[in-house]
Design a protein around this motif. Structure first.
Motif, PDB file in Angstrom:
ATOM      1  N   SER A   9       0.829  -1.207   0.000  1.00  0.00           N
ATOM      2  CA  SER A   9       0.000   0.000   0.000  1.00  0.00           C
ATOM      3  C   SER A   9       0.863   1.257   0.000  1.00  0.00           C
ATOM      4  CB  SER A   9      -0.931   0.009   1.213  1.00  0.00           C
ATOM      5  OG  SER A   9      -1.864  -1.037   1.135  1.00  0.00           O
ATOM      6  N   SER A  10       1.959   1.223   0.745  1.00  0.00           N
ATOM      7  CA  SER A  10       2.863   2.376   0.793  1.00  0.00           C
ATOM      8  C   SER A  10       3.499   2.635  -0.563  1.00  0.00           C
ATOM      9  CB  SER A  10       3.956   2.155   1.840  1.00  0.00           C
ATOM     10  OG  SER A  10       3.399   2.116   3.124  1.00  0.00           O
ATOM     11  N   GLU A  11       3.907   1.577  -1.246  1.00  0.00           N
ATOM     12  CA  GLU A  11       4.492   1.730  -2.580  1.00  0.00           C
ATOM     13  C   GLU A  11       3.469   2.311  -3.555  1.00  0.00           C
ATOM     14  OE1 GLU A  11       6.209  -1.918  -3.940  1.00  0.00           O
ATOM     15  OE2 GLU A  11       7.548  -2.077  -2.211  1.00  0.00           O
ATOM     16  N   GLU A  12       2.244   1.828  -3.484  1.00  0.00           N
ATOM     17  CA  GLU A  12       1.184   2.332  -4.361  1.00  0.00           C
ATOM     18  C   GLU A  12       0.896   3.798  -4.065  1.00  0.00           C
ATOM     19  OE1 GLU A  12      -3.488   1.364  -5.356  1.00  0.00           O
ATOM     20  OE2 GLU A  12      -2.229  -0.230  -4.550  1.00  0.00           O
ATOM     21  N   LEU A  13       0.859   4.156  -2.787  1.00  0.00           N
ATOM     22  CA  LEU A  13       0.616   5.535  -2.396  1.00  0.00           C
ATOM     23  C   LEU A  13       1.746   6.449  -2.878  1.00  0.00           C
ATOM     24  CD1 LEU A  13      -1.142   7.548  -0.851  1.00  0.00           C
ATOM     25  CD2 LEU A  13       0.112   6.925   1.213  1.00  0.00           C
ATOM     26  N   ALA A  14       2.987   5.992  -2.779  1.00  0.00           N
ATOM     27  CA  ALA A  14       4.128   6.792  -3.247  1.00  0.00           C
ATOM     28  C   ALA A  14       4.047   7.017  -4.751  1.00  0.00           C
ATOM     29  CB  ALA A  14       5.432   6.102  -2.877  1.00  0.00           C
ATOM     30  N   ALA A  15       3.681   5.995  -5.500  1.00  0.00           N
ATOM     31  CA  ALA A  15       3.547   6.131  -6.950  1.00  0.00           C
ATOM     32  C   ALA A  15       2.421   7.101  -7.296  1.00  0.00           C
ATOM     33  CB  ALA A  15       3.293   4.767  -7.588  1.00  0.00           C
ATOM     34  N   THR A  16       1.316   7.025  -6.577  1.00  0.00           N
ATOM     35  CA  THR A  16       0.194   7.929  -6.810  1.00  0.00           C
ATOM     36  C   THR A  16       0.589   9.367  -6.485  1.00  0.00           C
ATOM     37  OG1 THR A  16      -1.393   6.176  -6.316  1.00  0.00           O
ATOM     38  CG2 THR A  16      -2.203   8.441  -6.174  1.00  0.00           C
ATOM     39  N   ALA A  17       1.311   9.563  -5.396  1.00  0.00           N
ATOM     40  CA  ALA A  17       1.751  10.908  -5.017  1.00  0.00           C
ATOM     41  C   ALA A  17       2.692  11.486  -6.069  1.00  0.00           C
ATOM     42  CB  ALA A  17       2.438  10.868  -3.657  1.00  0.00           C
TER      43      ALA A  17
END
Length: 90
Positions: A23-31
């Motif tokens: 989830s953190s990796e996905e959030l970083a990519a989205t940001a």
């Protein structure tokens, strides 16, 4: 047994940790994508100047401003708006 319960708890913690990392990796990519889009929007909006005395937006002084680097998919409508806001300049 106590050891089995500990193993199950450790396994559940491991799965939760993996899920949180994903989830953190996905959030970083989205940001990162949102940051890129915000930069593109800022570049596109720099074309317009706001006349505070009249409360209106005007096209920037450079009618030949190049927006080919901005990937919004709405270049034609932006140009049409600029032409309508500044007849005779384009």
């Amino acid at each position: 047994s106590g050891v089995g319960q500990i193993n199950a708890a450790v396994s559940q913690l491991s799965q939760t940790t993996q899920h949180n990392a994903s989830s953190s990796e996905e959030l970083a990519a989205t940001a990162e994508e949102m940051s890129s889009q915000a930069e593109q929007l800022q570049q596109a909006m720099s074309f317009f100047k706001f006349d505070k005395s009249r409360g209106t937006a005007l096209a920037a002084a450079d009618p030949k401003a190049d927006f080919s680097h901005v990937d919004t998919g709405k270049s034609a409508s932006r140009l049409a708006f600029a032409r309508q806001a500044n007849p005779g300049r384009f």
